[in-house]
Scaffold this motif. Structure first.
Motif, mmCIF file in Angstrom:
data_model
loop_
_atom_site.group_PDB
_atom_site.id
_atom_site.type_symbol
_atom_site.label_atom_id
_atom_site.label_comp_id
_atom_site.label_asym_id
_atom_site.label_seq_id
_atom_site.Cartn_x
_atom_site.Cartn_y
_atom_site.Cartn_z
ATOM 1 N N GLN A 1 0.813 -1.224 0.000
ATOM 2 C CA GLN A 1 0.000 0.000 0.000
ATOM 3 C C GLN A 1 0.844 1.271 0.000
ATOM 4 N N TYR B 1 -0.982 0.067 -4.031
ATOM 5 C CA TYR B 1 -2.141 -0.771 -4.364
ATOM 6 C C TYR B 1 -2.870 -1.150 -3.086
ATOM 7 N N THR C 1 -4.562 4.381 -13.287
ATOM 8 C CA THR C 1 -4.416 5.244 -12.109
ATOM 9 C C THR C 1 -4.916 6.658 -12.427
ATOM 10 N N SER D 1 -5.574 3.915 -6.200
ATOM 11 C CA SER D 1 -4.752 2.754 -6.556
ATOM 12 C C SER D 1 -3.615 3.158 -7.487
#
Length: 614
Positions: free
Chosen positions: A22, A27, A573, A592
């Motif tokens: 993350q 992600y 994205t 994301s």
């Protein structure tokens, strides 16, 4: 999805691994088997990973390398792409470098010092380099977190990308028995998997086999009439302005096709092993960094190409095997968006591939394996059923009709071709199996040519018995009969058609034959339907305007940083950003593909850019 009967693998993801996913990579969660693989390797386990292109293979070794002590060593055959991989990691704040022949002695020495002192998270090395005494000494005197062997199918002698130096990589297990190893590939049938495990001494490693299905790719194989013209129609009707790859068998055809497309106003570049290295590298760089370029190439191009927005892969010649076809078509739609795998295929392709096998220097066993692989490829081209079912079945995976390939969308008509094929076989027999396809078809269609008169073939009982069908129809019947193994082409006797043992029961009427009904090639119309399995990302007018502005910003930023645009952000994205319209860094954090380093580097610019619209 399966990974037995090998050691049991603990499910669930490690909180630390999720944190890295993350904060570093941006992600929200792992996909498919990623979490299991990461946890297994981070805990010191060996693994063999089969995951389709675009499935997120690199995270499976990058995250364990960050979790474990020491530097992760990635063995990659792709010197030309190491720079991009290292740049992409630098963008997310990972300390990465490569060692290869493009560096000076000083540059290499500096990287080696960083490896020894533990100042790197990952180092990319070509297999030839890794096997040198100097590199092995370097690794022995450093703390190694793991070895990742990318493109592991290169170890297979039966495969389409065989690299002899890959076989020697078993040295890693012998010299570094305590260091976990992970071998990764996007394509391997059962035989190749066993060979990878055996040669890399990964028999005890856990196996992770993801589904080979790429639902966003639409498979389409058309009857070749005028391949180049058909390709142009396909690009103009379905992919105007898109990035794509066109594969050809010969270097000459690559250059001619690229030139033809250029003349028709399509930005196309050639790529093959016979080109000057600098020119080849320049063309590859442009393809990766610019939008909307079509690369026309031999299969020398493409392994490890990370460009996410390739919208189509086209084949103007038949690939040698389903693995090759799957590997090449898999370069389309890595971002999950809709993509096309298109191929024009005809009689000449079948004849040419069979000839290449017959004339190769290989031993009989190897030729037999190549023949079996070609037969499977022909079976995919000639199938009356769903292409995806056929493709996945080859890799040992069952599936349902996909509804998103040409045979599902307009099912071919089959017909009882027993009598027609008997006419063809009889004619070949009556001309003493000494003539090529054109002559045989002329006899069947009753064409009075000088050559036919010279051989008195107008006196044969089969002369003209096929005059009710066009040359194109007979060509399709002949091609399918060769694909079914009823006829072979003798390349030593001027491409004469000969009957095989399998033709006997057909001639005697003991075995019926079903073929695809010939259909005239139609000019492609602009297709309105989106491939299935694709999440619609239609943007509102405002969102589209933001997205376009972001793309323009990305081009400029990529130029400043001297990296491909997708290394800054993927299209997916940027669509998310356009939809979210973040008013602060906090709003941008959850999107994301936006990790902490990218947030720090680009966050303020993006928020400011969006403020202009909102």
């Amino acid at each position: 999805m399966s990974h037995s009967p090998h050691p049991d693998v603990s499910a669930g993801s490690d909180p630390q691994a999720l944190h890295i996913l993350q904060t570093v990579f941006g992600y929200p969660s792992f996909r498919g088997q990623q979490a299991e693989i990461v946890s297994h390797v981070a805990n010191g386990g060996d693994a063999l990973v089969l995951m389709p292109t675009g499935g997120g293979k690199s995270l499976c070794y990058q995250i364990p390398a960050l979790l474990r002590d020491g530097v992760g060593v990635v063995v990659s055959p792709l010197i030309a792409l190491m720079q991009d991989q290292v740049d992409a990691l630098a963008e997310v704040g990972v300390r990465a470098a490569f060692l290869n022949s493009t560096q000076t002695y000083e540059e290499a020495s500096q990287i080696e010092r960083r490896v020894r002192s533990g100042d790197l998270d990952l180092v990319y090395v070509a297999p030839e380099r890794l096997l040198t005494p100097r590199c092995l000494d370097l690794l022995e005197s450093s703390k190694i977190a793991l070895f990742a062997i990318d493109e592991a199918h290169c170890v297979s002698q039966w495969g389409h990308d065989f690299r002899p130096e890959y076989i020697k990589l078993s040295i890693l297990h012998e010299r570094f028995p305590q260091v976990p190893r992970i071998a990764l590939t996007a394509t391997a049938d059962q035989q190749t998997r066993e060979e990878i495990a055996l040669r890399l001494q990964l028999e005890q490693g856990a196996r992770f086999v993801s589904s080979f299905d790429r639902p966003n790719i639409r498979y389409q194989i058309v009857e070749k009439a005028n391949g180049r013209k058909q390709l142009l129609d396909f690009i103009q009707s379905e992919h105007a302005g898109d990035a794509g790859i066109v594969y050809c068998l010969s270097r000459k055809k690559v250059e001619e096709t690229a030139e033809f497309l250029e003349q028709q106003g399509i930005q196309a570049l050639p790529y093959h092993a016979g080109m000057d290295y600098a020119q080849r590298t320049r063309n590859q760089g442009r393809f990766l960094r610019e939008d909307g370029i079509v690369m026309v190439a031999t299969i020398a191009f493409g392994m490890g190409i990370d460009k996410p927005d390739v919208r189509f892969v086209a084949h103007l010649d038949l690939p040698k095997s389903i693995e090759g076809y799957y590997q090449e078509t898999g370069r389309a739609g890595r971002d999950g968006g809709p993509a096309n795998a298109w191929m024009a295929y005809g009689l000449q392709d079948v004849v040419q591939q069979r000839r290449m096998i017959d004339e190769s220097e290989a031993g009989e066993v190897f030729k037999r394996v190549l023949g079996v692989k070609l037969d499977a490829m022909l079976g995919l081209c000639e199938t009356l059923h769903c292409r995806r079912v056929r493709l996945l079945d080859y890799f040992g995976q069952g599936s349902e009709r996909c509804g998103n390939c040409d045979t599902c969308m307009s099912p071919p008509v089959s017909f009882d071709a027993t009598v027609v094929v008997q006419k063809l076989l009889s004619t070949i027999y009556r001309v003493d199996q000494r003539f090529g396809a054109m002559h045989v078809m002329d006899v069947l269609r009753g064409i009075d040519s000088d050559k036919i008169k010279q051989w008195r073939h107008d006196q044969l009982s089969t002369f003209g018995i096929g005059s009710d069908r066009s040359e194109a129809e007979w060509r399709a019947i002949l091609r399918q009969s060769i694909a079914l193994g009823l006829i072979t082409v003798d390349h030593e006797a001027y491409s004469a058609l000969k009957l095989t043992d399998a033709a006997r029961p057909v001639l005697r009427g003991e075995q019926p034959v079903q073929l695809r009904q010939y259909q005239k090639p139609v000019k492609q119309k602009r297709s309105g339907s989106k491939p299935k399995g694709y999440v619609e990302t239609d943007l509102s007018t405002l969102e589209q305007a933001i997205f376009e502005k972001l793309r323009w910003w990305r081009v400029e930023t990529a130029r400043k940083h001297n990296v491909p645009a997708y290394v800054i952000f993927h299209d997916a994205t940027m669509r998310e950003i356009a939809k979210a319209q973040p008013a602060s860094l906090g709003d941008l954090r959850g999107v994301s593909g936006v990790g902490e380093k990218k947030l720090e580097t680009y966050g303020a610019e993006i928020v400011e850019l969006i403020a202009e619209f909102t």
